[in-house]
Design a protein around this motif. Structure first.
Motif, mmCIF file in Angstrom:
data_model
loop_
_atom_site.group_PDB
_atom_site.id
_atom_site.type_symbol
_atom_site.label_atom_id
_atom_site.label_comp_id
_atom_site.label_asym_id
_atom_site.label_seq_id
_atom_site.Cartn_x
_atom_site.Cartn_y
_atom_site.Cartn_z
ATOM 1 N N SER A 41 0.832 -1.202 0.000
ATOM 2 C CA SER A 41 0.000 0.000 0.000
ATOM 3 C C SER A 41 0.867 1.253 0.000
ATOM 4 C CB SER A 41 -0.947 -0.002 1.196
ATOM 5 O OG SER A 41 -0.227 -0.010 2.412
ATOM 6 N N CYS A 71 -3.221 7.066 -5.395
ATOM 7 C CA CYS A 71 -2.644 6.242 -4.330
ATOM 8 C C CYS A 71 -3.739 5.840 -3.341
ATOM 9 C CB CYS A 71 -1.545 7.018 -3.603
ATOM 10 S SG CYS A 71 -0.092 7.354 -4.623
ATOM 11 N N GLU A 150 0.467 2.646 -9.725
ATOM 12 C CA GLU A 150 0.363 1.194 -9.916
ATOM 13 C C GLU A 150 1.680 0.607 -10.417
ATOM 14 O OE1 GLU A 150 -1.914 -0.863 -8.864
ATOM 15 O OE2 GLU A 150 -2.894 0.890 -7.987
ATOM 16 N N ARG A 153 3.826 0.369 -7.334
ATOM 17 C CA ARG A 153 3.395 -0.746 -6.492
ATOM 18 C C ARG A 153 3.995 -2.067 -7.007
ATOM 19 N NH1 ARG A 153 -1.261 -0.168 -3.540
ATOM 20 N NH2 ARG A 153 -2.251 1.139 -5.135
#
Length: 285
Positions: A41, A71, A150, A153
């Motif tokens: 996260s 986010c 993304e 991440r």
């Protein structure tokens, strides 16, 4: 959802860090939430000046829900006043105006903004807020950086530590200047810190402020040296960033997490569109 809409309560957790020669236990008030975040996260933050092009950039990103606004949680801070961004207001940083660096002055390491004090105050606000503890990584992004959460991440997935894992930050440039050594550096357009890196900074940043000769530095050089002083580990993220100040990359390189710098809304969204189109083409192959 906007960060302000997330309700939280407070409990206590214990984080063990080895930032000093002895093992130190830091007890931190921890907000908890019932929200299930993606893994890893991201809590994303930006600082905008209230003059120049940054207000328009931040407002356009918010309107389209891109950049930091894509986010899991986010916060915008401002220097020089308060900005309204959509239905929220920025948090003003209580710091004096900044000046430009002069490399002819001994100890000065940048010809850009001498903004270390502003960002010290900002990090105090971040660590006092506590939302950083809800997330695996805290990400500070410049308003003029075209940023794809993304992609970040995905890149961070193999390096995300467990709750009691090591404190880490991402170095994103390994160029060297003036015949200096090649070393992994932190460029401020994209700064990424693990949960326990922020916890270590919260506990021990006073050492950095007291011992480092930071007054002629930019904020990223301060954070890099502070992380090194506190023995925070590095993740090699040179491939994450396309930044002409280090390694340029075209916006069509969809492997990049961020591109810097795009000072006006038109060029910003042109880059974003090119990168999303390239990403789509890559996914179809």
């Amino acid at each position: 959802a906007a960060a302000a809409a997330v309700a939280s309560t407070s409990t206590t957790a214990t984080v063990t860090t080895t930032a000093t020669l002895t093992t130190t236990t830091v007890t931190t008030p921890v907000p908890t939430t019932t929200t299930r975040w993606p893994f890893p996260s991201l809590f994303c933050i930006a600082v905008a000046r209230t003059i120049g092009t940054e207000p328009a950039l931040i407002k356009a990103q918010y309107f389209h829900q891109i950049g930091i606004f894509a986010c899991d949680e986010y916060q915008v801070y401002s220097n020089g006043g308060v900005l309204q961004v959509g239905n929220m207001f920025t948090l003003e940083i209580p710091a004096p105006p900044v000046s430009m660096g002069d490399l002819s002055v001994a100890g000065t390491t940048t010809s850009s903004w001498l903004n270390t004090m502003v960002f010290m105050k900002m990090w105090d606000m971040v660590t006092g807020d506590g939302r950083w503890w809800n997330h695996d990584w805290t990400v500070k992004v410049d308003p003029d950086a075209v940023f794809f959460p993304e992609r970040l991440r995905s890149q961070l997935l193999p390096n995300t530590p467990s709750l009691d894992g090591p404190a880490l930050y991402v170095g994103n440039c390994d160029r060297h200047w003036h015949n200096g050594p090649i070393a992994l550096k932190l460029f401020g357009s994209l700064e990424v810190f693990s949960r326990n890196a922020i916890g270590t900074y919260k506990a021990f940043n006073g050492r950095c402020k007291h011992d480092l000769k930071w007054k002629g530095w930019g904020e990223d050089f301060f954070m890099q040296n502070c992380m090194e002083m506190l023995k925070v580990g590095k993740v090699n993220g040179v491939s994450f960033l396309g930044d002409a100040r280090c390694y340029y990359a075209p916006c069509t390189d969809a492997s990049k997490v961020a591109f810097h710098d795009f000072k006006d809304v038109g060029s910003y969204f042109a880059c974003w569109g090119q990168s999303k189109a390239a990403e789509g083409e890559m996914l179809m192959k």
